[in-house]
Design a protein around this motif. Structure first.
Motif, short mmCIF file in Angstrom:
data_model
loop_
_atom_site.label_atom_id
_atom_site.label_comp_id
_atom_site.label_asym_id
_atom_site.label_seq_id
_atom_site.Cartn_x
_atom_site.Cartn_y
_atom_site.Cartn_z
N GLN A 181 27.58 75.59 38.88
CA GLN A 181 28.77 75.22 38.11
C GLN A 181 29.19 76.30 37.12
OE1 GLN A 181 27.40 71.61 36.30
NE2 GLN A 181 28.16 70.33 37.97
N LEU A 196 34.45 77.49 36.69
CA LEU A 196 35.61 77.38 35.81
C LEU A 196 36.16 78.72 35.34
CD1 LEU A 196 37.13 74.88 35.14
CD2 LEU A 196 35.89 74.69 33.02
N MET A 203 39.99 79.96 36.38
CA MET A 203 40.96 80.34 35.37
C MET A 203 41.46 81.76 35.56
SD MET A 203 40.74 80.31 31.23
CE MET A 203 39.92 81.87 31.03
N SER A 234 38.12 73.74 25.94
CA SER A 234 38.35 73.14 27.26
C SER A 234 37.44 73.77 28.31
CB SER A 234 39.81 73.31 27.66
OG SER A 234 40.65 72.69 26.73
N LEU A 235 37.25 75.08 28.23
CA LEU A 235 36.33 75.74 29.16
C LEU A 235 34.91 75.25 28.95
CD1 LEU A 235 37.57 79.43 29.17
CD2 LEU A 235 37.19 78.02 31.18
N ASN A 245 34.47 71.58 30.27
CA ASN A 245 34.93 71.32 31.65
C ASN A 245 36.14 70.41 31.70
OD1 ASN A 245 32.97 72.91 32.87
ND2 ASN A 245 31.48 71.25 32.82
N LEU A 295 39.22 70.42 33.08
CA LEU A 295 39.91 71.22 34.09
C LEU A 295 41.43 71.21 33.96
CD1 LEU A 295 39.36 73.03 36.52
CD2 LEU A 295 39.56 71.02 37.95
N VAL A 305 42.44 73.64 31.27
CA VAL A 305 42.15 75.02 31.65
C VAL A 305 43.19 75.52 32.65
CG1 VAL A 305 40.48 76.50 32.85
CG2 VAL A 305 39.70 74.85 31.16
#
Length: 172
Positions: free
Chosen positions: A6, A10, A14, A92-93, A96, A98, A101
């Motif tokens: 994981q 992200l 992005m 937000s990153l 998580n 999403l 992001v």
């Protein structure tokens, strides 16, 4: 192992969105936005139609004896603004979130696409370099997959009780 998988997703998503939209010209970004908006509107309409028709697939039920209103707890109110509009994209990153992001990445990518090419070219090179680094990290983690799966299976097998194993018979 799962957290390792994981870890790169992200940031990669992005930066990929920012770099891809940033590489477009302003006209291409506008055309893409209109087409994406039309597709999104069509999907929302389809979902709305199915949401309205779905209850018709079930028979009418007069009452249910297994339901009690005393077992229902009030849920915390859901805030769509916090979900989609990030006050802090790094928060937000880290958590998580999403949709926030992705919205931030889209806005940043569109902003970069409107910049003069002599300014955005070096920035896009840095973003592509970061994406290549994330791809290399992901490939390394993927090479660890057999070890990760083995350790997860060993942990599950080591903590499984006989009663739990009997309940799992149907799957075997």
């Amino acid at each position: 192992f799962v957290k390792l998988l994981q870890m790169t997703v992200l940031p990669y998503v992005m930066i990929s969105i920012i770099a891809s939209l940033g590489a477009l010209s302003a006209d291409e970004a506008k055309r893409l936005g209109l087409k994406a908006g039309a597709v999104l509107l069509m999907l929302w309409l389809i979902a709305l139609v199915f949401a309205c028709l779905f209850p018709l697939a079930f028979p009418d039920v007069e009452s249910a004896s297994f339901f009690s209103t005393t077992t229902i707890e009030r849920r915390a109110p859901f805030n769509f603004v916090d979900l989609y509009i990030p006050a802090n994209p790094f928060h937000s990153l880290a958590n998580n979130i999403l949709p926030a992001v992705v919205l931030f990445a889209i806005l940043a990518g569109v902003a970069i696409s409107g910049m003069p090419s002599e300014l955005k070219r070096p920035l896009l090179q840095v973003l592509e370099g970061f994406n290549e680094a994330m791809r290399r990290v992901s490939r390394f983690i993927i090479r660890l997959t057999p070890i990760g799966l083995f350790t997860m299976a060993a942990a599950a097998a080591g903590t499984l009780q006989v009663e739990d194993f009997l309940r799992l018979q149907i799957w075997f």
